[in-house]
Each structure stands twice: as structure tokens, then as C-alpha cells.
Scaffold this motif. Structure first.
Motif, PDB file in Angstrom:
ATOM      1  N   TYR A 111       0.838  -1.196   0.000  1.00  0.00           N
ATOM      2  CA  TYR A 111       0.000   0.000   0.000  1.00  0.00           C
ATOM      3  C   TYR A 111       0.879   1.255   0.000  1.00  0.00           C
ATOM      4  O   TYR A 111       1.891   1.266   0.685  1.00  0.00           O
ATOM      5  N   PRO A 112       0.562   2.287  -0.771  1.00  0.00           N
ATOM      6  CA  PRO A 112      -0.674   2.521  -1.518  1.00  0.00           C
ATOM      7  C   PRO A 112      -0.675   2.008  -2.963  1.00  0.00           C
ATOM      8  O   PRO A 112      -1.482   2.481  -3.764  1.00  0.00           O
ATOM      9  N   GLY A 113       0.168   1.051  -3.290  1.00  0.00           N
ATOM     10  CA  GLY A 113       0.176   0.507  -4.652  1.00  0.00           C
ATOM     11  C   GLY A 113      -1.018  -0.407  -4.882  1.00  0.00           C
ATOM     12  O   GLY A 113      -1.878  -0.562  -4.010  1.00  0.00           O
ATOM     13  N   PHE A 114      -1.038  -1.025  -6.059  1.00  0.00           N
ATOM     14  CA  PHE A 114      -2.152  -1.921  -6.383  1.00  0.00           C
ATOM     15  C   PHE A 114      -2.036  -3.178  -5.513  1.00  0.00           C
ATOM     16  O   PHE A 114      -1.006  -3.851  -5.513  1.00  0.00           O
ATOM     17  N   PRO A 115      -3.090  -3.541  -4.755  1.00  0.00           N
ATOM     18  CA  PRO A 115      -2.957  -4.640  -3.791  1.00  0.00           C
ATOM     19  C   PRO A 115      -2.889  -6.027  -4.434  1.00  0.00           C
ATOM     20  O   PRO A 115      -3.648  -6.316  -5.362  1.00  0.00           O
ATOM     21  N   THR A 116      -1.993  -6.831  -3.920  1.00  0.00           N
ATOM     22  CA  THR A 116      -1.902  -8.223  -4.401  1.00  0.00           C
ATOM     23  C   THR A 116      -3.228  -8.949  -4.250  1.00  0.00           C
ATOM     24  O   THR A 116      -3.568  -9.814  -5.052  1.00  0.00           O
ATOM     25  N   ASP A 117      -4.007  -8.578  -3.224  1.00  0.00           N
ATOM     26  CA  ASP A 117      -5.283  -9.270  -3.001  1.00  0.00           C
ATOM     27  C   ASP A 117      -6.297  -8.996  -4.113  1.00  0.00           C
ATOM     28  O   ASP A 117      -7.313  -9.677  -4.197  1.00  0.00           O
ATOM     29  N   ALA A 118      -6.048  -7.960  -4.926  1.00  0.00           N
ATOM     30  CA  ALA A 118      -6.995  -7.663  -6.013  1.00  0.00           C
ATOM     31  C   ALA A 118      -6.461  -8.113  -7.374  1.00  0.00           C
ATOM     32  O   ALA A 118      -7.129  -7.937  -8.389  1.00  0.00           O
ATOM     33  N   GLN A 119      -5.266  -8.707  -7.383  1.00  0.00           N
ATOM     34  CA  GLN A 119      -4.641  -9.081  -8.667  1.00  0.00           C
ATOM     35  C   GLN A 119      -5.479 -10.097  -9.440  1.00  0.00           C
ATOM     36  O   GLN A 119      -5.823  -9.891 -10.614  1.00  0.00           O
ATOM     37  N   ALA A 120      -5.846 -11.195  -8.781  1.00  0.00           N
ATOM     38  CA  ALA A 120      -6.592 -12.255  -9.481  1.00  0.00           C
ATOM     39  C   ALA A 120      -7.954 -11.724  -9.940  1.00  0.00           C
ATOM     40  O   ALA A 120      -8.416 -12.015 -11.051  1.00  0.00           O
ATOM     41  N   ILE A 121      -8.547 -10.918  -9.092  1.00  0.00           N
ATOM     42  CA  ILE A 121      -9.902 -10.416  -9.341  1.00  0.00           C
ATOM     43  C   ILE A 121      -9.925  -9.505 -10.575  1.00  0.00           C
ATOM     44  O   ILE A 121     -10.802  -9.597 -11.428  1.00  0.00           O
ATOM     45  N   PHE A 122      -8.910  -8.644 -10.670  1.00  0.00           N
ATOM     46  CA  PHE A 122      -8.853  -7.756 -11.840  1.00  0.00           C
ATOM     47  C   PHE A 122      -8.378  -8.506 -13.081  1.00  0.00           C
ATOM     48  O   PHE A 122      -8.729  -8.142 -14.198  1.00  0.00           O
ATOM     49  N   MET A 123      -7.601  -9.569 -12.877  1.00  0.00           N
ATOM     50  CA  MET A 123      -7.218 -10.367 -14.046  1.00  0.00           C
ATOM     51  C   MET A 123      -8.483 -10.959 -14.672  1.00  0.00           C
ATOM     52  O   MET A 123      -8.649 -10.952 -15.901  1.00  0.00           O
ATOM     53  N   ALA A 124      -9.388 -11.444 -13.824  1.00  0.00           N
ATOM     54  CA  ALA A 124     -10.637 -12.017 -14.348  1.00  0.00           C
ATOM     55  C   ALA A 124     -11.394 -10.956 -15.146  1.00  0.00           C
ATOM     56  O   ALA A 124     -11.861 -11.206 -16.265  1.00  0.00           O
ATOM     57  N   SER A 179      -3.305  -6.988 -21.423  1.00  0.00           N
ATOM     58  CA  SER A 179      -2.925  -6.466 -20.100  1.00  0.00           C
ATOM     59  C   SER A 179      -1.755  -7.292 -19.575  1.00  0.00           C
ATOM     60  O   SER A 179      -1.727  -8.512 -19.739  1.00  0.00           O
ATOM     61  N   VAL A 180      -0.819  -6.611 -18.916  1.00  0.00           N
ATOM     62  CA  VAL A 180       0.338  -7.325 -18.365  1.00  0.00           C
ATOM     63  C   VAL A 180       0.362  -7.141 -16.846  1.00  0.00           C
ATOM     64  O   VAL A 180       0.372  -6.010 -16.347  1.00  0.00           O
ATOM     65  N   PHE A 181       0.353  -8.265 -16.142  1.00  0.00           N
ATOM     66  CA  PHE A 181       0.395  -8.248 -14.682  1.00  0.00           C
ATOM     67  C   PHE A 181       1.796  -8.599 -14.199  1.00  0.00           C
ATOM     68  O   PHE A 181       2.474  -9.430 -14.804  1.00  0.00           O
ATOM     69  N   GLU A 182       2.182  -7.992 -13.083  1.00  0.00           N
ATOM     70  CA  GLU A 182       3.416  -8.420 -12.413  1.00  0.00           C
ATOM     71  C   GLU A 182       3.115  -8.563 -10.923  1.00  0.00           C
ATOM     72  O   GLU A 182       2.719  -7.595 -10.265  1.00  0.00           O
ATOM     73  N   GLU A 183       3.262  -9.784 -10.414  1.00  0.00           N
ATOM     74  CA  GLU A 183       2.976 -10.044  -8.993  1.00  0.00           C
ATOM     75  C   GLU A 183       4.296  -9.965  -8.225  1.00  0.00           C
ATOM     76  O   GLU A 183       5.178 -10.800  -8.413  1.00  0.00           O
ATOM     77  N   THR A 184       4.444  -8.952  -7.375  1.00  0.00           N
ATOM     78  CA  THR A 184       5.733  -8.774  -6.690  1.00  0.00           C
ATOM     79  C   THR A 184       5.675  -9.188  -5.216  1.00  0.00           C
ATOM     80  O   THR A 184       6.711  -9.222  -4.566  1.00  0.00           O
ATOM     81  N   ILE A 185       4.490  -9.485  -4.694  1.00  0.00           N
ATOM     82  CA  ILE A 185       4.390  -9.739  -3.244  1.00  0.00           C
ATOM     83  C   ILE A 185       4.503 -11.237  -2.915  1.00  0.00           C
ATOM     84  O   ILE A 185       5.259 -11.623  -2.035  1.00  0.00           O
ATOM     85  N   PHE A 186       3.752 -12.054  -3.621  1.00  0.00           N
ATOM     86  CA  PHE A 186       3.769 -13.499  -3.344  1.00  0.00           C
ATOM     87  C   PHE A 186       4.308 -14.272  -4.545  1.00  0.00           C
ATOM     88  O   PHE A 186       4.084 -13.889  -5.691  1.00  0.00           O
ATOM     89  N   GLU A 187       4.979 -15.394  -4.250  1.00  0.00           N
ATOM     90  CA  GLU A 187       5.621 -16.181  -5.304  1.00  0.00           C
ATOM     91  C   GLU A 187       4.634 -16.962  -6.154  1.00  0.00           C
ATOM     92  O   GLU A 187       4.880 -17.261  -7.303  1.00  0.00           O
ATOM     93  N   ASN A 188       3.533 -17.363  -5.535  1.00  0.00           N
ATOM     94  CA  ASN A 188       2.658 -18.315  -6.221  1.00  0.00           C
ATOM     95  C   ASN A 188       1.217 -17.825  -6.191  1.00  0.00           C
ATOM     96  O   ASN A 188       0.362 -18.440  -5.566  1.00  0.00           O
ATOM     97  N   ARG A 189       0.992 -16.684  -6.837  1.00  0.00           N
ATOM     98  CA  ARG A 189      -0.367 -16.150  -6.757  1.00  0.00           C
ATOM     99  C   ARG A 189      -1.063 -16.118  -8.117  1.00  0.00           C
ATOM    100  O   ARG A 189      -1.889 -15.261  -8.384  1.00  0.00           O
ATOM    101  N   TYR A 190      -0.727 -17.116  -8.955  1.00  0.00           N
ATOM    102  CA  TYR A 190      -1.409 -17.209 -10.255  1.00  0.00           C
ATOM    103  C   TYR A 190      -2.153 -18.542 -10.363  1.00  0.00           C
ATOM    104  O   TYR A 190      -2.342 -19.065 -11.461  1.00  0.00           O
TER     105      TYR A 190
END
Ligand code: EPZ
Length: 419
Positions: free
Chosen positions: A300-313, A322-333
């Protein structure tokens, strides 16, 4: 076993009252353990994780009752500082009870927390910080025996990474410790701010609210109070994504747009129209939405990892890539396979995921693999043609209070069935 059956393709329209925040309720329930007298916590979401936190309190000997989104906690009868292994395994947030228990009693015995579905989720930062505050930790057969023989004392702690859980644990351990604790590079998530506001209402002395340096001056006692849990920003983000996915028009009430900056910025890039006031957000989306060139998860205040999957959908049917980069958790795809099964075009390369928008998604039998991944499949199903049967929904029930009721009320064709 329960499942959700969704007939997709309905435009969502209407009003949704946003539930209280799970990730705020959980640490505040742990914090209630530190207080003399009763805490009355309003706007607590009715979720399996919240019930698990209540069971941890009860197993410690505290009184804890939940009725109609209000939890009453009285820790004066606390007798046991050992957290049962089964409750530790039930959810990751069980670890937050460590700081609170040590702060209150100076001892705590517990196992490693469960809920590690997002890749390795170490607790080294929590333990190092507590050791610096005078806690001795002995590990035996996977059980941590923690004690502070001379009591907890304030110190300066520099977190290598602004971990949400570690910041919470240090706060909880520090409020009753001797002297001043300074947390440098603290997490700044709104749920941390909510926890601090609750602690201050109970008598704690904390400055630096919302900043990356937090100072806590230990006090002798804390007193229970009545406190209202903040609205859930990730649930808000989920229903915003659902509106975007279905070309819907929703008014989200009892929420806080101020905690959603990173999300609202992405909605703008998706060409969704929205309007916010103090406690509500109105969104009107046209389907398909526009792709988002680069979406990187950040503390925070960046884009939250908890909303990554939801916005990908929501972006699976966007115009463009669209290009996503997950920087917080290793296995969140882990939701990606199921989205592909529903017709999405997604490629993963390490921490990046490239989503080429497709014209249509179709319903399919899919399973939730984790909480937000499950919510993503729900969003995808709402915008897909035909029927989706979503199983393993106990993951979704950890974070969403009655999602089928919420969504039916705004026009979704969704039902829960037991099998
Ligand atoms: C909190 O988890 C949230 N959970 C998560 O939400 C959220 O995804 C996460 O913060 C990040 O925003 C709750 O609040 C209950 P971290 P937490 O400690 O505290 C590494 C949801 O969906 N790390 O900030 O566990 C860790 O491995 C949940 O509601 C260490 O290396 O997150 C991870 O890569 C899922 N050592 C990163 O930091 C440590 O000691 C972020 O973890 C601690 C963390």
C-alpha cells in the motif's frame, strides 16, 4: 461440500452494502486480548476466518460472542497461552495472536500458521522483531515456545520488507511493553491504520498513523472499547471488478474510496466511469473494458496483491492486452488454469502474466484454489456465457460474507447448493 452455480451474462445493477474488513477484524480480535474489560467490535463480517479467530480467543479462556456482526470479547478470564495446533492450521492470521499473547502474558506456545496457498509465507520477520523486544524462542518439533522472562521492552525495529503481519505483531507486542518501540519501514495498509485506531481507543500511545515509521510508547494497561471495523476494500474491489466484467452499474455503500486509490486508478485505465463520495462509490461500466498496459502489485498505496486475481478475471474480456506483475507473493497465479478453462488467453512467465483479451468467456466446472483466486473465478463466471459450477468455495467463505445473497440482489443468477 457446497458449490456455487452461476448462469453468467447478467448485467449487475443496484446497491451493495460493503461488509466489514476481514483483514482488519482479525488483528483487532487479537488486540482485544490485550484489554481489561469488554471490547464491542461492530461491523465484523461473518466469515470462517473470523469464527476461527473467535475460537482462538475462546480456547485461551476469553469470553467471545458473535451476534449479528457484533463481536463481544472479554479477555479478563484468559487462562491459557497455548494456541491449539488445529486452530493455527486453520488460517494464516493465527500468527497475529503471538504478539498479543506475549504482550498480555509474556508467554505463548504455538505451531507455524497454516494457509500457505500463495507460496512460502515465512514468519522470520515476526520472530526476529519479537526476539529484539526480549522474547526467547525455542523451537521443538515444529512448536514454538516463546517467553519474555524479563518482560517485553521497546526497541527500534527496521523491517526488511513492510510485512503487514509483522507490523501487526510488533504493534500488539509493543503497546504494553516497557518503553518506546519504533518500527521503521512499517506496512501502511489501511487495515494497520484501523488496528492502530482501535488500540488508541483502548488507551495505547501510538504516533505515525499511516506512515512507514510508527512509534509506540508502552502503557501499563489497555481498556476495552466499542469500535467499528472499517469497510473491506478488497470486497469493494471485487464488486467493482464484477461491475466492470458485466458492463454493470453499481452503487457500493458504506465503503471508503480513500483506501482504494490503486484500484480506482486501474478502473480509470479500464475506461470505467465512477464517482466517489465520503462513503460510497458509484460505478458504471461498458463491456468490454479497455486493457491495462501494466498492472504491478505493490505494498500500500500501490495496487494490492489481493486484487490481482480479481482484476485479471475482469480483464480477460478486455479490448487489448494487459500485463500483470505479482511482486508480493511467489505463487499467486493459481487461478489462471481455471480462467483458461473458461476461455481466457493468459500466458505466465515467472512473476508476469500476459492477458490477451478474448471476445467471450464460457462457463465451466472450476475449483477455487485460494480465497482471492476463488473470487476471481466468481467474477469471471458472472461475465461468462452459460453455466459455471464453482467448487471448493470454502476458500471464498473465508473472506466474503454471503456472496450469493449480495450478488443475487443486484441481478446475478447465482445459487449455493450442497452436495
Ligand atoms: C496480509 O498477509 C493479508 N492477510 C493478505 O491477505 C495480503 O495478501 C498480504 O498481507 C499482503 O497485503 C491478512 O491481513 C490476514 P505480509 P501477510 O506479511 O501479513 C513476505 C487475503 O487474501 N514475508 O505482508 O501474511 C511474505 O512471504 C490475504 O485476504 C517474509 O518474507 O502478508 C510475502 O511474500 C492473503 N517474512 C510478503 O512478505 C515474514 O516474516 C508479504 O507478506 C513475513 C512476510
Amino acid at each position: 461440500m457446497q458449490k456455487l452455480i452461476i448462469q453468467g451474462g447478467q448485467r449487475l445493477e443496484g446497491e451493495i452494502i460493503i461488509q466489514g474488513a476481514k483483514n482488519s477484524a482479525l488483528p483487532i480480535l487479537a488486540a482485544a486480548l490485550l484489554c481489561d474489560g469488554e471490547s464491542i467490535l461492530e461491523n465484523c463480517p461473518e466469515l470462517s476466518d473470523v469464527y476461527a479467530a473467535c475460537r482462538i480467543l475462546t480456547s485461551a479462556g476469553c469470553q467471545c460472542q458473535m451476534k449479528q456482526h457484533v463481536v463481544r470479547v472479554n479477555a479478563e478470564s484468559l487462562t491459557n497461552s497455548e494456541i491449539p495446533e488445529q486452530l493455527m492450521q486453520e488460517m494464516r492470521s493465527s500468527i497475529i495472536f503471538l504478539g498479543a499473547m506475549l504482550g498480555k502474558t509474556g508467554v505463548c506456545t504455538l505451531g507455524y500458521p497454516g494457509g500457505c496457498e500463495l507460496g512460502p509465507r515465512p514468519i522470520d520477520l515476526h520472530l526476529q522483531a519479537l526476539e529484539k523486544m526480549g522474547v526467547r524462542i525455542r523451537e521443538e518439533n515444529g512448536i514454538l515456545h516463546c517467553s519474555a522472562p524479563k518482560g517485553l521492552h521497546g526497541t527500534k525495529i527496521h523491517l526488511q520488507f513492510p510485512s503487514v503481519g509483522a507490523t501487526e505483531n510488533i504493534l500488539l507486542a509493543a503497546v504494553l511493553a516497557e518503553g518506546e518501540t519504533i518500527i521503521v519501514n512499517a506496512a501502511r495498509e489501511p487495515e494497520i491504520t484501523d488496528l492502530i485506531h482501535y488500540l488508541i481507543s483502548c488507551g495505547a500511545k501510538i504516533t505515525g498513523i499511516g506512515c512507514s515509521t510508527i512509534r509506540i510508547q508502552g502503557v501499563k494497561k489497555l481498556y476495552g472499547c466499542t469500535y467499528r471495523i472499517m469497510p473491506d476494500r478488497i470486497v469493494t474491489a471485487t464488486w467493482l471488478a464484477a461491475a466492470a466484467m458485466t458492463g454493470g452499474t453499481l452503487r457500493l455503500l458504506h465503503t471508503d474510496a480513500g483506501s482504494l486509490e490503486g484500484i480506482l486508478d486501474v478502473l480509470e485505465q479500464m475506461h470505467c466511469s465512477y464517482y466517489c463520495d465520503d462513503t460510497s462509490i458509484f460505478i458504471s461500466a461498458r463491456s468490454p473494458v479497455h486493457a491495462v498496459r501494466s498492472l504491478k502489485t505493490m505494498p500500500y498505496p500501490g495496487f494490492p496483491t489481493d486484487a490481482q486475481a480479481i482484476f485479471m478475471a475482469a480483464l480477460c474480456r478486455a479490448e487489448g492486452t494487459s500485463v500483470f506483475e505479482e511482486t508480493i507473493f511467489e505463487n499467486r497465479y493459481r487461478h489462471v488454469d481455471a480462467l483458461i478453462r473458461m476461455g481466457a488467453d493468459i500466458q505466465i512467465a515467472g512473476r508476469a502474466a500476459v492477458v490477451h483479451g478474448v471476445k467471450q468467456l464460457h462457463g465451466a466446472p472450476v475449483s477455487a484454489t485460494d480465497l482471492r483466486g476463488g473470487a476471481a473465478l466468481l467474477v469471471a463466471a458472472l461475465g461468462a456465457q452459460g453455466e459455471t459450477v464453482l467448487t471448493e468455495i470454502s476458500h471464498i467463505d473465508r473472506g466474503y460474507d454471503n456472496p450469493e445473497k449480495v450478488l443475487s440482489a443486484v441481478g446475478a443468477d447465482i445459487r449455493r447448493v450442497s452436495s
